[in-house]
Design an enzyme around this catalytic site. Sequence first.
Site, PDB file in Angstrom:
ATOM      1  N   GLY A  33       4.087 -13.686  -3.658  1.00  0.00           N
ATOM      2  CA  GLY A  33       4.997 -14.487  -4.654  1.00  0.00           C
ATOM      3  C   GLY A  33       4.817 -14.120  -6.044  1.00  0.00           C
ATOM      4  N   GLY A  34       4.228 -12.634  -6.285  1.00  0.00           N
ATOM      5  CA  GLY A  34       3.778 -12.619  -7.747  1.00  0.00           C
ATOM      6  C   GLY A  34       4.679 -12.248  -8.752  1.00  0.00           C
ATOM      7  N   HIS A  43       8.012 -16.740  -2.683  1.00  0.00           N
ATOM      8  CA  HIS A  43       8.635 -15.418  -2.781  1.00  0.00           C
ATOM      9  C   HIS A  43       9.960 -15.694  -3.465  1.00  0.00           C
ATOM     10  CE1 HIS A  43       6.345 -14.930   1.449  1.00  0.00           C
ATOM     11  NE2 HIS A  43       5.762 -13.907   0.393  1.00  0.00           N
ATOM     12  N   GLU A  63      -2.014 -13.960   7.268  1.00  0.00           N
ATOM     13  CA  GLU A  63      -1.580 -14.987   6.126  1.00  0.00           C
ATOM     14  C   GLU A  63      -2.035 -16.584   6.966  1.00  0.00           C
ATOM     15  OE1 GLU A  63       2.542 -16.897   4.553  1.00  0.00           O
ATOM     16  OE2 GLU A  63       2.190 -14.809   4.072  1.00  0.00           O
ATOM     17  N   ASP A  98       4.623  -4.945   4.767  1.00  0.00           N
ATOM     18  CA  ASP A  98       4.261  -6.107   4.478  1.00  0.00           C
ATOM     19  C   ASP A  98       5.370  -7.216   5.506  1.00  0.00           C
ATOM     20  OD1 ASP A  98       3.764  -8.404   2.509  1.00  0.00           O
ATOM     21  OD2 ASP A  98       5.398  -8.155   1.401  1.00  0.00           O
ATOM     22  N   VAL A 134       4.310  -7.911  -5.704  1.00  0.00           N
ATOM     23  CA  VAL A 134       5.384  -7.786  -6.597  1.00  0.00           C
ATOM     24  C   VAL A 134       6.568  -7.308  -5.945  1.00  0.00           C
ATOM     25  CG1 VAL A 134       6.571  -7.163  -8.710  1.00  0.00           C
ATOM     26  CG2 VAL A 134       4.174  -8.097  -8.799  1.00  0.00           C
ATOM     27  N   SER A 135       7.660  -8.252  -5.690  1.00  0.00           N
ATOM     28  CA  SER A 135       8.936  -7.631  -4.928  1.00  0.00           C
ATOM     29  C   SER A 135      10.061  -7.850  -5.683  1.00  0.00           C
ATOM     30  CB  SER A 135       8.808  -8.071  -3.409  1.00  0.00           C
ATOM     31  OG  SER A 135       9.985  -7.593  -2.812  1.00  0.00           O
ATOM     32  N   THR A 136      10.566  -9.002  -5.759  1.00  0.00           N
ATOM     33  CA  THR A 136      11.727  -9.396  -6.305  1.00  0.00           C
ATOM     34  C   THR A 136      12.149  -8.935  -7.710  1.00  0.00           C
ATOM     35  OG1 THR A 136      11.847 -11.274  -4.786  1.00  0.00           O
ATOM     36  CG2 THR A 136      13.456 -11.317  -6.772  1.00  0.00           C
TER      37      THR A 136
END
Length: 303
Positions: free
Chosen positions: A209-210, A180, A134, A82, A231-233
Site C-alpha cells: 500500500g505504498g 491498498h 503476508e 504480487d 507502488v501500484s495505484t
Amino acid sequence: MTLVSSTPMLQEARKSGYGIVAFNVHSFDMLYSVAEAAAEIDAPVIIQTTVGTVQNLGPDSIVKTANAASEKYDIPMALHLDHCTDLDVIIQCIRAGYTSVMIDASMHPFEENISLTNQVINITKYIDVNVEAELGKVGGVEDNIVVSNKDAEKAVPSECKEFIERTGVPTLAPAIGTAHGIYSGDPDIDFKRIEEIASLVDEPLVLHGGSAIPEEDVKQCITLGMAKMNVSTELKNAYSEAIKDHFSQTPDSLDPRKYLSKAKEVAKKLATEKMTLVGCAGKAQEIKTQAYPNQYKIDSLRV
C-alpha cells in the site's frame, strides 16, 4: 543483465538502510517506463504484476519483455508475482521465469498460512526465486482481493518471528496500518509495530500500500526496516490520467505514439520520485557487485 532474484538486493537494502521500490505494471509500455526511469538514476528495481495482469498478458510474454528491458538497461531487476492465492499460478509463473513470487495466505488462520507458505518454499528450495508472504491483513483492494477496513488487522510481532522461523520465508509483508489504493485520509501507520517486528527478525520487510503515503512516513518506514515498498495505484492512475488529459486537450489526436509517450513520461517521473524517496537511486552498480557478484562477473565477460 538478466532478471535476478530479489532476495539479495532486498537483503542488501535492509542491511544498508534504504529501500527498493516494486512497481505494479499493467502493460509492456508501463514496464519499459519503469525500467527506463530506473536506468536513468542507476537504481535497482522490482517489476510486479498481479494475477489479473498475468492472465491478460501471459507469463511467458511478461518474462521475455522484462528480461529484454533488464538486459537493455543493464540494471538489477527482479520480476515479482504480487498477491497470489493460487498455487498453480505461482508454479506457472516460476516456470515462465519469474524471479519472485508472493503467496498470500493471510486470509487463512496462522497455521494454514504457514502450511501454504511452506508449500511454495518447498517448490523454490533449490532455485533462485524469492518468496514473499503476508501476516495480518492489509486493507483495500488489490486486483480481485478485497479487504474491508473492519477486516483489516495488523501483524503480531511475535507471530512474525515464529512465522519466519517455521517457514524460512526470505521476505515478509506484515500488515502495519497501510492499505491498498489511494488513501482518503492519512494512513494509520503503526511505526512502533514495525520497529518491534524489525527487532525480532533480520529478513527484509515489505511495505504494501505504498501509493500516496506521505514522504516522511515512507522514510521512517524504511529507516525502521522496510526494505521493499509496493507502488501500484498511484502509478496506474498517473499513467491513465495522462492519456485522459491528452484526449481532453486534443480529442482528434489518435496516434498511440503521441498519447502513450505522454503517459510514459508521467510514469517515469513518478517512478523516479519514488525510487529517489526510498534511497535506492545510484545503488544499481553497488547492488551488482555486493548482491550479485558472480552473475555480474559473468555478464561483464560477455562480448
